[in-house]
Design an enzyme around this catalytic site. Structure first.
Site, mmCIF file in Angstrom:
data_model
loop_
_atom_site.group_PDB
_atom_site.id
_atom_site.type_symbol
_atom_site.label_atom_id
_atom_site.label_comp_id
_atom_site.label_asym_id
_atom_site.label_seq_id
_atom_site.Cartn_x
_atom_site.Cartn_y
_atom_site.Cartn_z
ATOM 1 N N LYS A 25 0.886 -0.975 0.394
ATOM 2 C CA LYS A 25 0.191 -0.561 -0.086
ATOM 3 C C LYS A 25 0.934 1.211 -0.235
ATOM 4 O O LYS A 25 0.393 2.720 0.200
ATOM 5 C CB LYS A 25 -1.008 -0.463 1.163
ATOM 6 C CG LYS A 25 -1.835 -0.718 1.480
ATOM 7 C CD LYS A 25 -3.323 -0.537 0.485
ATOM 8 C CE LYS A 25 -4.008 -1.094 0.056
ATOM 9 N NZ LYS A 25 -5.067 -1.074 -0.916
ATOM 10 N N LYS B 135 -2.876 -11.631 -8.436
ATOM 11 C CA LYS B 135 -4.817 -12.297 -7.867
ATOM 12 C C LYS B 135 -5.157 -11.425 -9.016
ATOM 13 O O LYS B 135 -5.352 -9.824 -9.564
ATOM 14 C CB LYS B 135 -4.480 -12.286 -6.539
ATOM 15 C CG LYS B 135 -4.655 -10.947 -5.942
ATOM 16 C CD LYS B 135 -5.154 -10.768 -4.781
ATOM 17 C CE LYS B 135 -4.740 -9.611 -4.036
ATOM 18 N NZ LYS B 135 -5.311 -9.913 -2.888
ATOM 19 N N LYS C 115 -9.466 -5.338 -6.889
ATOM 20 C CA LYS C 115 -9.906 -4.475 -7.887
ATOM 21 C C LYS C 115 -8.639 -3.454 -8.283
ATOM 22 O O LYS C 115 -9.084 -2.484 -9.212
ATOM 23 C CB LYS C 115 -11.161 -3.545 -6.633
ATOM 24 C CG LYS C 115 -12.235 -3.497 -7.873
ATOM 25 C CD LYS C 115 -13.511 -2.851 -6.420
ATOM 26 C CE LYS C 115 -13.406 -1.222 -7.672
ATOM 27 N NZ LYS C 115 -13.497 0.022 -6.656
HETATM 28 P P1 TYM Z 1 -10.648 -8.054 1.450
HETATM 29 O O1 TYM Z 1 -12.268 -6.823 1.107
HETATM 30 O O2 TYM Z 1 -9.494 -6.762 0.280
HETATM 31 O O3 TYM Z 1 -11.386 -9.141 0.479
HETATM 32 C C1 TYM Z 1 -12.138 -9.918 1.283
HETATM 33 C C2 TYM Z 1 -12.396 -10.947 1.385
HETATM 34 O O4 TYM Z 1 -11.954 -11.612 -0.450
HETATM 35 C C3 TYM Z 1 -10.483 -12.667 -0.176
HETATM 36 N N1 TYM Z 1 -9.672 -12.461 -1.915
HETATM 37 C C4 TYM Z 1 -10.041 -12.980 -2.373
HETATM 38 N N2 TYM Z 1 -9.575 -14.478 -2.213
HETATM 39 C C5 TYM Z 1 -8.944 -15.402 -3.384
HETATM 40 N N3 TYM Z 1 -8.523 -14.703 -4.472
HETATM 41 C C6 TYM Z 1 -8.571 -13.139 -4.482
HETATM 42 N N4 TYM Z 1 -8.073 -13.092 -5.547
HETATM 43 C C7 TYM Z 1 -9.413 -12.379 -3.844
HETATM 44 N N5 TYM Z 1 -9.064 -11.085 -4.105
HETATM 45 C C8 TYM Z 1 -10.075 -10.966 -1.895
HETATM 46 C C9 TYM Z 1 -9.901 -11.365 0.418
HETATM 47 O O5 TYM Z 1 -9.060 -12.887 1.135
HETATM 48 C C10 TYM Z 1 -10.837 -11.545 1.659
HETATM 49 O O6 TYM Z 1 -10.426 -13.153 2.623
HETATM 50 N N6 TYM Z 1 -8.742 -6.706 5.404
HETATM 51 C C11 TYM Z 1 -9.617 -7.702 4.966
HETATM 52 C C12 TYM Z 1 -11.047 -7.091 5.145
HETATM 53 C C13 TYM Z 1 -10.960 -7.634 6.698
HETATM 54 C C14 TYM Z 1 -11.083 -8.864 8.093
HETATM 55 C C15 TYM Z 1 -12.000 -8.254 8.824
HETATM 56 C C16 TYM Z 1 -11.279 -10.143 7.419
HETATM 57 C C17 TYM Z 1 -11.034 -6.164 7.663
HETATM 58 N N7 TYM Z 1 -10.781 -7.230 9.059
HETATM 59 C C18 TYM Z 1 -11.930 -9.662 9.981
HETATM 60 C C19 TYM Z 1 -11.508 -11.164 8.072
HETATM 61 C C20 TYM Z 1 -11.477 -11.217 9.405
HETATM 62 C C21 TYM Z 1 -9.455 -7.232 3.617
HETATM 63 O O7 TYM Z 1 -8.930 -5.692 3.053
HETATM 64 O O8 TYM Z 1 -10.128 -7.639 2.491
#
Ligand code: TYM
Length: 331
Positions: free
Chosen positions: A111, A194, A197
């Protein structure tokens, strides 16, 4: 009953990576566990959305959770910022988190590279907020994609540290979880890395995307010049297309294209056409439900209210215990 917690940041439309990395596991877990699924809107402030975008994106994720089949009668479905207890636990965890360990987190370094003009303290302490989300409900399992593995390691560190510092057993050590045993990473269409967005136009396919646009993106996906010998290993971009095919197509279809590849007869155009149609068959019913639920504001506000009440009940108890343990006691 095991406690399950997970969240998704509201940054726009959900894509196939979010679905297969996270939501699919949520659906499998919601019948048998005590699940808390939320929309991580505090987290999304690290990128400074406008107020209108923030609100619209929260609604979008809420609608897409529901359209995917997350059942608010079975799980606690809530918006993170409806749970100010999270912010308090985050503050408490920040006091026991160290610069060195936070600076080493891969997502922080990424980031910081991506937004050099906005390396805010929220980015640095992101793992503390995420840990607060998880341990506030004393979670055992956290269904997430592979990219979140390190954050879960940090969560365990913070939970363990708190228990050890105060000689208590308040927080269990939560594990990242996927039904297929291994955490997964869904690839994007741009040939590397991967699906995400922020990885650039055309890399991600959204659940709410129109068929025409899905066809266009898939047909433009990066490939190579073709196999150079029978049974040769696949290049990364081609392997990525096969990975997507394995997720949305039948085993017969996958086998057909594997055979075509191995005998060097494959035409990537045919593979892409099939992949696009299979993605469309998968997303079409979701897309319909997204449109339908999106129009029902009364239902959405009811869901959010019930979710907030249930989530606060669980969180308030943990924060009360943590406060007492730390030494904030009544006179
Ligand atoms: P975020 O919002 O980027 O993504 C949400 C979920 O989608 C999964 N994900 C993927 N899995 C497989 N392949 C991909 N290409 C892919 N892109 C996204 C992410 O692994 C995630 O599970 N920090 C987290 C959000 C969060 C969270 C939490 C998750 C905040 N607090 C507590 C679990 C528990 C995040 O930015 O995910």
């Amino acid at each position: 009953m095991e406690i399950v917690v997970s969240g998704i940041r509201p940054t726009g439309y959900l894509h196939l990576g979010n679905y297969f990395g996270a939501i699919q596991n949520f659906l499998k877990m919601q019948d048998e566990n005590n699940c808390f699924f939320f929309i991580a809107d505090y987290h999304s402030l690290t990128t400074h959305p406008t107020p209108a975008d923030l609100h619209g994106n929260v609604k979008q994720v809420l609608v897409e959770y529901l359209a995917s089949g997350i059942d608010p009668e079975k799980v606690t479905l809530y918006i993170q910022s409806d749970l100010p207890e999270t912010a308090e636990l985050y503050l408490l965890l920040n006091m026991n988190a160290y610069m060195g360990e936070l600076e080493r987190v891969t997502t922080f370094k990424e980031k910081a590279r991506k937004q050099p003009d906005n390396i805010n303290a929220g980015l640095l302490t992101y793992p503390c907020l995420m840990a607060a989300d998880i341990i506030i409900h004393k979670a055992h399992k956290v269904p997430v994609g592979k990219d979140q593995e390190q954050h879960l390691e940090m969560t365990r560190t913070f939970a363990r540290r708190f228990n050890r510092m105060y000689n208590v057993e308040l927080f269990p050590e939560p594990q990242a979880f996927n039904f297929g045993q291994e955490l997964i990473k869904i690839p994007g269409l741009d040939g590397s890395g991967k699906m995400g967005k922020s990885e650039g136009e055309g890399n991600a396919i959204f659940l709410a995307e129109e068929p025409k646009s899905i066809r266009k993106k898939v047909m433009r996906a990066v490939t190579d010049t073709g196999p150079t010998s029978p049974n040769s290993p696949k290049s990364e971009p081609v392997e990525n297309l096969f990975s997507l095919l394995r997720i949305v197509s039948t085993p017969d279809t996958v086998q057909y294209f594997e055979d075509q590849y191995n005998s060097m007869q494959i035409r990537y155009g045919d593979l892409k056409k099939q992949l696009a149609e299979d993605i469309i068959s998968f997303t079409a019913p979701l897309r319909e439900r997204i449109i339908e639920i999106s129009a029902d504001d009364a239902y959405l506000s009811k869901v959010v209210k019930i979710g907030a009440d249930k989530a606060r009940e669980s969180a308030a108890k943990t924060v009360k215990d943590a406060r007492e343990i730390i030494g904030f006691r009544k006179f």
